[in-house]
Design an enzyme around this catalytic site. Structure first.
Site, PDB file in Angstrom:
ATOM      1  CB  CYS A 128     -21.217  14.591  36.123  1.00 26.54           C
ATOM      2  SG  CYS A 128     -21.814  16.413  35.824  1.00 26.54           S
ATOM      3  CG  LEU A 129     -21.464  15.248  29.884  1.00 30.17           C
ATOM      4  CD1 LEU A 129     -22.366  15.729  28.887  1.00 30.17           C
ATOM      5  CD2 LEU A 129     -20.368  14.042  29.281  1.00 30.17           C
ATOM      6  CG  HIS A 170     -26.037  19.728  36.827  1.00 25.55           C
ATOM      7  ND1 HIS A 170     -24.866  19.957  37.152  1.00 25.55           N
ATOM      8  CD2 HIS A 170     -25.795  18.383  36.279  1.00 25.55           C
ATOM      9  CE1 HIS A 170     -23.860  19.154  37.047  1.00 25.55           C
ATOM     10  NE2 HIS A 170     -24.580  18.192  36.396  1.00 25.55           N
ATOM     11  CG  HIS A 174     -26.976  13.917  37.236  1.00 21.05           C
ATOM     12  ND1 HIS A 174     -25.833  13.268  37.891  1.00 21.05           N
ATOM     13  CD2 HIS A 174     -26.529  14.815  36.250  1.00 21.05           C
ATOM     14  CE1 HIS A 174     -24.746  13.739  37.563  1.00 21.05           C
ATOM     15  NE2 HIS A 174     -24.862  14.682  36.636  1.00 21.05           N
ATOM     16  CD  GLU A 175     -28.193  16.362  33.526  1.00 18.18           C
ATOM     17  OE1 GLU A 175     -27.727  17.623  33.499  1.00 18.18           O
ATOM     18  OE2 GLU A 175     -27.477  15.452  33.245  1.00 18.18           O
ATOM     19  CD  GLN A 227     -23.698  19.257  33.198  1.00 14.00           C
ATOM     20  OE1 GLN A 227     -24.927  19.104  32.723  1.00 14.00           O
ATOM     21  NE2 GLN A 227     -22.718  18.467  33.141  1.00 14.00           N
ATOM     22  N   GLY A 254     -27.540  13.392  29.479  1.00 17.96           N
ATOM     23  CA  GLY A 254     -28.250  14.819  30.127  1.00 17.96           C
ATOM     24  C   GLY A 254     -27.270  15.941  29.897  1.00 17.96           C
TER      25      GLY A 254
END
Length: 161
Positions: free
Chosen positions: A90-91, A136, A132-133, A51, A46
């Site tokens: 997480c990226l 963000h 999760h996304e 991000q 994701g």
């Protein structure tokens, strides 16, 4: 195809509430395509617009199964149910993993790249990735929800189960 630089913590955009998308055009479509390429290149499931430095309510999820690639613009959570605890990374937090409690089921209303509204239901890992996304886009980081940080070894044990 363009791989975008991924913003990492403590960049302040990660903790800001994102703006709604009002224009659905070629620029938006290009951003979504580039976000997808960036997510795949980074081996993620994701990616949210903040991000990659864009303060807009745009996120994509692709957990690598039959559900395909989900593009969510201006998503809103309509319903959640149940509970699951599982590992997340997480990226924007390279090398950081932890156990996070999330709903098992979610129903979301969002728009696609052409501005058409749709609803989707998801369970288990797909629901986890979606939630999760969406977090963000509200400036909520998964590190605020971690009940226990995981080492690489603990993470591998999870993946084997």
């Amino acid at each position: 195809m363009a791989i975008l630089p991924i913003v990492t913590y403590p960049n302040e955009i990660l903790e800001q509430k994102c703006d709604k998308v009002t224009v659905f055009d070629k620029k938006l479509a290009k951003l979504l395509d580039n976000m997808y390429d960036t997510m795949i290149e980074a081996d993620g499931v994701g990616l949210a617009a903040p991000q990659v430095g864009v303060k807009k309510q745009i996120a994509i999820v692709d957990i690598g199964d039959d559900s395909g690639t989900l593009e969510m613009i201006n998503p809103e959570i309509l319903e959640t149910d149940g509970e699951q605890i599982g590992p997340e990374g997480c990226l924007s937090f390279p090398g950081v993993y932890g156990e996070v409690k999330r709903p098992y089921y979610v129903r979301v209303r969002a728009k696609d790249r052409k501005g058409r509204e749709y609803e989707i239901e998801a369970e288990d890992f797909f629901a986890r990735a979606i939630l999760h996304e969406i977090d963000h886009l509200q400036g909520i980081l998964f590190t605020k929800k971690i009940s226990k940080y995981l080492s690489e070894e603990e993470l591998e044990r999870y993946e084997e189960e």
